[in-house]
Each structure stands twice: as structure tokens, then as C-alpha cells.
Design a protein around this motif. Sequence first.
Motif, PDB file in Angstrom:
ATOM      1  N   ALA A  51       0.830  -1.205   0.000  1.00 38.30           N
ATOM      2  CA  ALA A  51       0.000   0.000   0.000  1.00 38.30           C
ATOM      3  C   ALA A  51       0.866   1.258   0.000  1.00 38.30           C
ATOM      4  O   ALA A  51       0.607   2.201  -0.749  1.00 38.30           O
ATOM      5  CB  ALA A  51      -0.932  -0.002   1.209  1.00 38.30           C
ATOM      6  N   ARG A  52       1.894   1.263   0.822  1.00 42.02           N
ATOM      7  CA  ARG A  52       2.795   2.436   0.870  1.00 42.02           C
ATOM      8  C   ARG A  52       3.506   2.648  -0.468  1.00 42.02           C
ATOM      9  O   ARG A  52       3.649   3.774  -0.928  1.00 42.02           O
ATOM     10  CB  ARG A  52       3.842   2.263   1.978  1.00 42.02           C
ATOM     11  CG  ARG A  52       3.317   2.541   3.366  1.00 42.02           C
ATOM     12  CD  ARG A  52       4.448   2.701   4.383  1.00 42.02           C
ATOM     13  NE  ARG A  52       5.450   1.652   4.320  1.00 42.02           N
ATOM     14  CZ  ARG A  52       5.367   0.473   4.949  1.00 42.02           C
ATOM     15  NH1 ARG A  52       4.299   0.205   5.682  1.00 42.02           N
ATOM     16  NH2 ARG A  52       6.327  -0.406   4.851  1.00 42.02           N
ATOM     17  N   GLN A  53       3.947   1.580  -1.093  1.00 36.69           N
ATOM     18  CA  GLN A  53       4.728   1.688  -2.322  1.00 36.69           C
ATOM     19  C   GLN A  53       3.886   2.037  -3.545  1.00 36.69           C
ATOM     20  O   GLN A  53       4.372   2.677  -4.464  1.00 36.69           O
ATOM     21  CB  GLN A  53       5.486   0.383  -2.588  1.00 36.69           C
ATOM     22  CG  GLN A  53       6.576   0.126  -1.578  1.00 36.69           C
ATOM     23  CD  GLN A  53       7.175  -1.270  -1.718  1.00 36.69           C
ATOM     24  OE1 GLN A  53       6.724  -2.082  -2.511  1.00 36.69           O
ATOM     25  NE2 GLN A  53       8.190  -1.549  -0.922  1.00 36.69           N
ATOM     26  N   THR A  54       2.625   1.609  -3.560  1.00 39.03           N
ATOM     27  CA  THR A  54       1.810   1.796  -4.767  1.00 39.03           C
ATOM     28  C   THR A  54       0.832   2.961  -4.679  1.00 39.03           C
ATOM     29  O   THR A  54       0.299   3.382  -5.701  1.00 39.03           O
ATOM     30  CB  THR A  54       0.999   0.521  -5.071  1.00 39.03           C
ATOM     31  OG1 THR A  54       0.083   0.283  -3.993  1.00 39.03           O
ATOM     32  CG2 THR A  54       1.916  -0.679  -5.276  1.00 39.03           C
ATOM     33  N   GLN A  57      -4.807   2.399  -1.195  1.00 38.89           N
ATOM     34  CA  GLN A  57      -5.050   2.544   0.234  1.00 38.89           C
ATOM     35  C   GLN A  57      -5.518   1.242   0.859  1.00 38.89           C
ATOM     36  O   GLN A  57      -6.473   0.626   0.395  1.00 38.89           O
ATOM     37  CB  GLN A  57      -6.093   3.637   0.464  1.00 38.89           C
ATOM     38  CG  GLN A  57      -6.270   3.973   1.915  1.00 38.89           C
ATOM     39  CD  GLN A  57      -7.221   5.141   2.116  1.00 38.89           C
ATOM     40  OE1 GLN A  57      -7.726   5.724   1.163  1.00 38.89           O
ATOM     41  NE2 GLN A  57      -7.477   5.472   3.354  1.00 38.89           N
ATOM     42  N   LEU A  58      -4.831   0.821   1.929  1.00 42.21           N
ATOM     43  CA  LEU A  58      -5.270  -0.320   2.722  1.00 42.21           C
ATOM     44  C   LEU A  58      -6.288   0.210   3.724  1.00 42.21           C
ATOM     45  O   LEU A  58      -5.938   0.865   4.699  1.00 42.21           O
ATOM     46  CB  LEU A  58      -4.080  -0.973   3.432  1.00 42.21           C
ATOM     47  CG  LEU A  58      -4.387  -2.210   4.274  1.00 42.21           C
ATOM     48  CD1 LEU A  58      -5.047  -3.301   3.438  1.00 42.21           C
ATOM     49  CD2 LEU A  58      -3.109  -2.726   4.920  1.00 42.21           C
ATOM     50  N   LEU A  59      -7.565  -0.010   3.439  1.00 41.76           N
ATOM     51  CA  LEU A  59      -8.646   0.549   4.245  1.00 41.76           C
ATOM     52  C   LEU A  59      -8.799  -0.173   5.577  1.00 41.76           C
ATOM     53  O   LEU A  59      -9.070   0.448   6.602  1.00 41.76           O
ATOM     54  CB  LEU A  59      -9.971   0.478   3.488  1.00 41.76           C
ATOM     55  CG  LEU A  59     -10.043   1.235   2.171  1.00 41.76           C
ATOM     56  CD1 LEU A  59     -11.354   0.934   1.469  1.00 41.76           C
ATOM     57  CD2 LEU A  59      -9.883   2.724   2.403  1.00 41.76           C
ATOM     58  N   LEU A  69      -7.731 -10.978   6.122  1.00 41.81           N
ATOM     59  CA  LEU A  69      -8.637 -10.272   5.219  1.00 41.81           C
ATOM     60  C   LEU A  69      -8.143  -8.841   5.048  1.00 41.81           C
ATOM     61  O   LEU A  69      -7.739  -8.192   6.013  1.00 41.81           O
ATOM     62  CB  LEU A  69     -10.047 -10.237   5.814  1.00 41.81           C
ATOM     63  CG  LEU A  69     -10.620 -11.585   6.276  1.00 41.81           C
ATOM     64  CD1 LEU A  69     -11.954 -11.372   6.968  1.00 41.81           C
ATOM     65  CD2 LEU A  69     -10.748 -12.540   5.126  1.00 41.81           C
ATOM     66  N   PHE A  70      -8.155  -8.378   3.810  1.00 43.22           N
ATOM     67  CA  PHE A  70      -7.695  -7.033   3.487  1.00 43.22           C
ATOM     68  C   PHE A  70      -8.705  -6.361   2.569  1.00 43.22           C
ATOM     69  O   PHE A  70      -9.235  -6.995   1.667  1.00 43.22           O
ATOM     70  CB  PHE A  70      -6.333  -7.079   2.773  1.00 43.22           C
ATOM     71  CG  PHE A  70      -5.287  -7.818   3.532  1.00 43.22           C
ATOM     72  CD1 PHE A  70      -4.539  -7.197   4.518  1.00 43.22           C
ATOM     73  CD2 PHE A  70      -5.053  -9.163   3.261  1.00 43.22           C
ATOM     74  CE1 PHE A  70      -3.578  -7.887   5.222  1.00 43.22           C
ATOM     75  CE2 PHE A  70      -4.087  -9.860   3.970  1.00 43.22           C
ATOM     76  CZ  PHE A  70      -3.352  -9.226   4.951  1.00 43.22           C
ATOM     77  N   TRP A  71      -8.929  -5.076   2.810  1.00 42.96           N
ATOM     78  CA  TRP A  71      -9.779  -4.262   1.943  1.00 42.96           C
ATOM     79  C   TRP A  71      -8.899  -3.140   1.400  1.00 42.96           C
ATOM     80  O   TRP A  71      -8.400  -2.307   2.159  1.00 42.96           O
ATOM     81  CB  TRP A  71     -10.955  -3.689   2.720  1.00 42.96           C
ATOM     82  CG  TRP A  71     -11.974  -4.733   3.091  1.00 42.96           C
ATOM     83  CD1 TRP A  71     -13.103  -5.033   2.406  1.00 42.96           C
ATOM     84  CD2 TRP A  71     -11.960  -5.591   4.237  1.00 42.96           C
ATOM     85  NE1 TRP A  71     -13.797  -6.039   3.055  1.00 42.96           N
ATOM     86  CE2 TRP A  71     -13.106  -6.392   4.176  1.00 42.96           C
ATOM     87  CE3 TRP A  71     -11.063  -5.774   5.310  1.00 42.96           C
ATOM     88  CZ2 TRP A  71     -13.403  -7.351   5.135  1.00 42.96           C
ATOM     89  CZ3 TRP A  71     -11.364  -6.732   6.263  1.00 42.96           C
ATOM     90  CH2 TRP A  71     -12.512  -7.507   6.171  1.00 42.96           C
TER      91      TRP A  71
END
Length: 75
Positions: A51-54, A57-59, A69-71
Motif C-alpha cells: 500500500a505504501r509503495q503503490t 489505500q489499505l482501508l 482479510l484485506f480491503w
Amino acid sequence: MQVDKEIDLSGLNCPLPILRTKKALADMASGQILKVVATDPATPKDFDAFARQTGNQLLQSAQEEGKFLFWMQRK
């Protein structure tokens, strides 16, 4: 949370969850939300870095029944 697409990457090890997530996000429009299910214990750290590199946003992230689980929201 309104999810536009969901992918299940259970059983895949690094770097495949990140690579598959990157490919899924590339096929989505800006602002859309992707839900990712993974089992690799390295994925929480990997998704933070991704998320930081691209700029995507990792919600939210969570752990349920041995799965991560990731959103993520497409930038």
C-alpha cells in the motif's frame, strides 16, 4: 463496506498474494474496493508495504479463522 471485487488467495505463499492483488487492482477503476482473503502469515506485513509503495489505500485488515482479510481501495 461496499466491495467491488473479491479474490481468495488462500494457500498461496509470498510473493503470489501481492502479485495477484496487483493484477486485480489493475483491472479496477479508481476508487473501487478489492477484498482479499489470504493465508500466508507474511501477508499483513506485505500488504502494508504494498500500500505504501503503490499508493493504493489499505482501508482495513482483519484476521478470522486463520485467514487474513484485506480491503484495498484502488488509487
